[in-house]
Scaffold this motif. Structure first.
Motif, mmCIF file in Angstrom:
data_model
loop_
_atom_site.group_PDB
_atom_site.id
_atom_site.type_symbol
_atom_site.label_atom_id
_atom_site.label_comp_id
_atom_site.label_asym_id
_atom_site.label_seq_id
_atom_site.Cartn_x
_atom_site.Cartn_y
_atom_site.Cartn_z
ATOM 1 N N LYS A 51 0.281 -76.063 -1.489
ATOM 2 C CA LYS A 51 0.872 -74.974 -0.481
ATOM 3 C C LYS A 51 -0.461 -74.702 0.663
ATOM 4 O O LYS A 51 -0.235 -74.670 1.758
ATOM 5 C CB LYS A 51 1.726 -74.023 -0.829
ATOM 6 C CG LYS A 51 2.311 -72.893 0.193
ATOM 7 C CD LYS A 51 2.741 -71.822 -0.273
ATOM 8 C CE LYS A 51 4.268 -72.303 -0.926
ATOM 9 N NZ LYS A 51 4.851 -70.735 -1.363
ATOM 10 N N ALA A 52 -1.550 -74.289 0.093
ATOM 11 C CA ALA A 52 -2.473 -73.583 0.789
ATOM 12 C C ALA A 52 -3.130 -74.733 1.850
ATOM 13 O O ALA A 52 -3.207 -74.580 2.911
ATOM 14 C CB ALA A 52 -3.489 -73.077 -0.029
ATOM 15 N N HIS A 104 -1.355 -78.214 8.746
ATOM 16 C CA HIS A 104 -0.619 -77.766 9.735
ATOM 17 C C HIS A 104 -1.457 -77.212 10.979
ATOM 18 O O HIS A 104 -1.137 -77.287 12.380
ATOM 19 C CB HIS A 104 0.534 -76.837 9.238
ATOM 20 C CG HIS A 104 1.472 -76.736 10.443
ATOM 21 N ND1 HIS A 104 2.306 -77.490 10.885
ATOM 22 C CD2 HIS A 104 1.761 -75.430 10.992
ATOM 23 C CE1 HIS A 104 3.227 -76.878 11.615
ATOM 24 N NE2 HIS A 104 2.892 -75.773 11.867
ATOM 25 N N LEU A 105 -2.468 -76.350 10.662
ATOM 26 C CA LEU A 105 -3.134 -75.466 11.652
ATOM 27 C C LEU A 105 -4.364 -76.252 12.280
ATOM 28 O O LEU A 105 -5.134 -75.736 12.908
ATOM 29 C CB LEU A 105 -3.677 -74.263 11.162
ATOM 30 C CG LEU A 105 -2.668 -73.204 10.837
ATOM 31 C CD1 LEU A 105 -3.100 -71.674 9.965
ATOM 32 C CD2 LEU A 105 -2.056 -72.774 12.281
ATOM 33 N N SER A 126 -0.096 -67.894 -0.674
ATOM 34 C CA SER A 126 0.076 -69.292 -1.354
ATOM 35 C C SER A 126 0.210 -69.063 -2.938
ATOM 36 O O SER A 126 0.109 -69.895 -3.791
ATOM 37 C CB SER A 126 -1.196 -70.199 -1.152
ATOM 38 O OG SER A 126 -1.401 -70.798 0.001
ATOM 39 N N ARG A 127 0.240 -67.661 -3.086
ATOM 40 C CA ARG A 127 0.402 -67.228 -4.409
ATOM 41 C C ARG A 127 1.936 -66.961 -4.644
ATOM 42 O O ARG A 127 2.665 -66.584 -3.925
ATOM 43 C CB ARG A 127 -0.279 -65.775 -4.965
ATOM 44 C CG ARG A 127 -1.817 -66.088 -4.847
ATOM 45 C CD ARG A 127 -2.329 -64.839 -5.404
ATOM 46 N NE ARG A 127 -1.826 -64.203 -6.610
ATOM 47 C CZ ARG A 127 -1.785 -63.081 -6.942
ATOM 48 N NH1 ARG A 127 -2.364 -61.900 -6.417
ATOM 49 N NH2 ARG A 127 -1.267 -62.668 -8.071
ATOM 50 N N LYS A 136 8.101 -68.016 5.793
ATOM 51 C CA LYS A 136 8.411 -69.340 5.019
ATOM 52 C C LYS A 136 7.986 -69.402 3.839
ATOM 53 O O LYS A 136 8.078 -70.358 3.241
ATOM 54 C CB LYS A 136 8.064 -70.308 6.205
ATOM 55 C CG LYS A 136 8.850 -70.800 7.289
ATOM 56 C CD LYS A 136 8.178 -71.545 8.110
ATOM 57 C CE LYS A 136 8.871 -71.760 9.668
ATOM 58 N NZ LYS A 136 8.479 -72.749 10.576
ATOM 59 N N ASN A 137 6.888 -68.552 3.599
ATOM 60 C CA ASN A 137 5.817 -69.013 2.375
ATOM 61 C C ASN A 137 6.036 -67.832 1.186
ATOM 62 O O ASN A 137 5.249 -68.020 0.408
ATOM 63 C CB ASN A 137 4.605 -69.331 2.836
ATOM 64 C CG ASN A 137 4.443 -70.570 3.406
ATOM 65 O OD1 ASN A 137 4.553 -71.572 2.928
ATOM 66 N ND2 ASN A 137 4.242 -70.497 4.913
#
Length: 232
Positions: A109-110, A116-117, A143-144, A172-173
């Protein structure tokens, strides 16, 4: 709703100065909560105590039924107001550290958010813009797979476009069964995502209410009410 965190008679003193005064507070699961108050109101002190960085003078805090301690830190993901990441290290090294240190860290995820950035994992933190530094820190925290995310001024000092990305990242995360506690002065920017609102002043709890109920009862936005209460 399930009780996630409880503060009972929570007090923090520095000599004659009282940063938090007999605070009683219960946070429930699945909520986005605004921790709002003027400078020096005790917001950062409360967040540090929740994360075990400060010890109460009186009272206690329980996370998921247990007193704050080593076990609770596994359930809480914390973004401090000021960066603690060494500027000479690479973004990838932070990913490695978080992955090694936190069992709930999602490396995929991280890396997806970094991609994306268009942030190069090999870049040193000191080479990034202020906005991208803020985003890297937020990516690590979000991301945790935590039960409670404590974010101290996550959108302070960045441009409006960066604020929008940061808020979208938050929404979203995070685990939807978890809760997010956000301390900020930029109430207008986050008002639409808040489920609950806490007003705190001089270490005292002034107000704690569902955001929509507060707007309906007072006939004004949370931002407008904040300015009225604290004469901003």
């Amino acid at each position: 709703m399930e009780s996630l965190l409880e503060c009972r008679n929570l007090t923090k003193k520095y000599g004659a100065f009282t940063a938090l005064n007999n605070l009683n507070l219960t946070l429930n699961s699945g909520r986005i909560i605004g921790l709002l108050g003027p400078n020096g109101s005790g917001k950062s002190t409360l967040l540090k105590m929740i994360n075990g960085l400060l010890v109460p003078t009186h009272g206690d805090i329980k996370m998921a039924g247990s007193l704050i301690g080593p076990s609770s830190r596994e359930l809480i993901s914390y973004l401090p107001e000021r960066t603690y990441l060494p500027s000479s290290e690479t973004v990838a090294s932070f990913i490695d550290f978080f992955n090694d240190f936190y069992s709930d860290f999602d490396r995929a995820k991280a890396n997806e958010m970094l991609s994306h950035l268009s942030i190069n994992p090999k870049a040193k933190l000191k080479t990034l813009s202020k906005g991208n530094k803020e985003k890297v820190q937020l990516i690590l925290v979000m991301s945790r797979n935590a039960r409670l995310y404590c974010l101290d001024e996550p959108i302070g000092g960045v441009d409006p476009a960066a604020r929008e990305y940061i808020l979208n990242t938050i929404m979203k995360n995070y685990n939807p069964t978890a809760s997010i506690l956000i301390s900020t002065h930029l109430i207008e920017d986050i008002e639409d995502i808040l489920d609950d609102v806490i007003f705190i002043q001089n270490g005292n709890l002034i107000l704690y209410s569902p955001a929509e109920e507060l707007r309906r009862r007072e006939g004004k936005t949370v931002d407008a009410l904040f300015r009225e209460v604290f004469r901003c």
